[in-house]
Design an enzyme around this catalytic site. Structure first.
Site, mmCIF file in Angstrom:
data_model
loop_
_atom_site.group_PDB
_atom_site.id
_atom_site.type_symbol
_atom_site.label_atom_id
_atom_site.label_comp_id
_atom_site.label_asym_id
_atom_site.label_seq_id
_atom_site.Cartn_x
_atom_site.Cartn_y
_atom_site.Cartn_z
ATOM 1 N N LEU A 139 1.230 -31.937 4.065
ATOM 2 C CA LEU A 139 0.663 -33.047 3.151
ATOM 3 C C LEU A 139 -0.925 -33.172 3.392
ATOM 4 O O LEU A 139 -1.475 -32.611 4.300
ATOM 5 C CB LEU A 139 1.263 -34.246 3.785
ATOM 6 C CG LEU A 139 2.660 -34.692 3.672
ATOM 7 C CD1 LEU A 139 3.022 -36.042 4.270
ATOM 8 C CD2 LEU A 139 3.238 -34.447 2.210
ATOM 9 N N ASP A 140 -1.577 -33.433 2.201
ATOM 10 C CA ASP A 140 -2.832 -33.654 2.106
ATOM 11 C C ASP A 140 -3.536 -34.570 3.281
ATOM 12 O O ASP A 140 -2.547 -35.495 3.528
ATOM 13 C CB ASP A 140 -3.717 -34.041 0.964
ATOM 14 C CG ASP A 140 -3.218 -32.938 -0.314
ATOM 15 O OD1 ASP A 140 -3.418 -31.749 0.028
ATOM 16 O OD2 ASP A 140 -3.218 -33.413 -1.367
ATOM 17 N N ARG A 141 -4.546 -34.827 3.642
ATOM 18 C CA ARG A 141 -5.104 -35.589 4.644
ATOM 19 C C ARG A 141 -4.789 -37.169 4.505
ATOM 20 O O ARG A 141 -4.149 -37.834 5.252
ATOM 21 C CB ARG A 141 -6.544 -35.343 5.078
ATOM 22 C CG ARG A 141 -6.909 -36.122 6.125
ATOM 23 C CD ARG A 141 -8.589 -35.836 6.729
ATOM 24 N NE ARG A 141 -9.332 -36.018 5.582
ATOM 25 C CZ ARG A 141 -10.063 -37.226 5.646
ATOM 26 N NH1 ARG A 141 -9.790 -38.060 6.309
ATOM 27 N NH2 ARG A 141 -10.854 -37.273 4.220
ATOM 28 N N ARG A 239 -1.288 -34.574 -7.666
ATOM 29 C CA ARG A 239 -2.819 -35.395 -8.109
ATOM 30 C C ARG A 239 -3.449 -34.881 -9.333
ATOM 31 O O ARG A 239 -3.798 -35.411 -10.325
ATOM 32 C CB ARG A 239 -3.698 -35.167 -6.975
ATOM 33 C CG ARG A 239 -3.060 -35.935 -5.461
ATOM 34 C CD ARG A 239 -3.856 -35.342 -4.526
ATOM 35 N NE ARG A 239 -5.358 -35.759 -4.360
ATOM 36 C CZ ARG A 239 -6.019 -35.341 -3.517
ATOM 37 N NH1 ARG A 239 -5.860 -34.458 -2.471
ATOM 38 N NH2 ARG A 239 -7.347 -35.487 -3.705
#
Length: 305
Positions: A139-141, A239
């Site tokens: 997962l992205d930060r 996104r």
């Protein structure tokens, strides 16, 4: 203290009488050739009834086979660092973690020590296991939610194959700026790196195929709450796709979202499912949205999505 390597113990069934140990390891145990090579040449051991054997040994019904995997190499740049981990499930093969927003999954030049991988390595070291960290899903930060980690190389090999076959499933909740025109749909648009950037991605004709399925489950003033399932796993896919349609995720300032709504991209991995590669059990996990997203969208019964 010597760390414990991963091992598999099994008893040979009559149907495998006379089979070469090598063939049994590949066909029944489903060892990858890479893993088998590591066992043979890197301090692993193949024991039959307690005695070491080569892969050319012919099996007998009732033989007790022990496969001792070699200790795993740990990256010198990855150091264990104890930290709180919201572990949803753990057995000898896998860990499912509910990641809070704001924590990177793996180290980078910018984030070298305070990552989930550092915490997981410390967790493995506390168990005295000679393993390293094998992230299966990432997962992205600033994205929160469920992710899957294999505890050893053999499990990771299984999950790599499962991912290629689309057998590891994830669903997300996203808060999207604007009112999506359709209640549900598929965004099918290739994604590639944006010219001049090493971080941003964009929809481009020469990009890699990317498909995103969505369904609106709640509408708020100037916001849409959508459940999302990916058919592909491109970097920043959710996104980028919604920004491309003109509906960026709330808080995603990299792709046009407003930080006045929430202080990070409003994206949460709420569901993870897969068939356990060792028990064949169907595993399904869900995690409610963290407080910052609940403050915007309220409580949403995940089992109803």
């Amino acid at each position: 203290m010597v760390q414990q390597p991963f091992f598999i113990d099994t008893v040979i069934a009559p149907s495998y009488e006379g089979m070469l140990l090598r063939d049994y390891l590949i066909k029944k145990v489903r060892l990858s050739r890479r893993a088998l090579k590591a066992v043979k040449f890197r301090d692993g051991r193949l024991l039959i009834n307690g005695e070491e054997q080569t892969v050319r040994y012919r099996l007998k019904a009732g033989d007790k086979l022990s496969i001792v995997f070699p200790p795993e190499d740990k990256s010198p740049s990855l150091k264990g660092k104890p930290m709180p981990l919201d572990i949803i499930f753990e057995d000898e093969h896998v860990i499912v973690i509910n990641k809070p927003p704001g924590i990177p999954v793996i180290p980078s030049q910018k984030y070298s020590t305070d990552t989930l991988a550092n915490g997981v390595l410390a967790h493995l070291e506390k168990q005295n296991l000679a393993y390293t960290v094998h992230t299966v899903t990432r997962l992205d930060r600033e994205t929160s939610g469920l992710l899957l980690i294999a505890k050893h190389r053999h499990a990771h090999d299984f999950f790599v194959k499962m991912q290629k076959a689309h057998e590891v499933h994830r669903r997300y909740l996203a808060v999207i700026q604007g009112n999506l025109e359709k209640e549900e749909g598929v965004i099918d648009a290739p994604i590639g790196r944006k010219d001049g950037s090493i971080i941003e991605r964009t929809v481009r004709l020469d990009g890699k195929p990317a498909r995103t399925n969505y369904k609106v489950i709640k509408r708020l003033k100037d916001l849409s709450v959508a459940a999302i399932k990916l058919e592909t796993g491109r970097t920043h896919q959710i996104r980028v796709h919604f920004s491309h349609l003109g509906y960026p995720l709330a808080g995603d300032d990299l792709y046009g979202g407003s930080l006045e709504i929430i202080g990070r991209q409003a994206l949460h991995s709420f569901e993870l499912s897969f068939r356990h590669p060792f028990t064949d059990e169907n595993m399904l996990f869900q995690a409610p949205c963290p407080e910052d997203m609940r403050a915007i969208i309220g409580e949403i019964p995940l089992q109803m999505i």
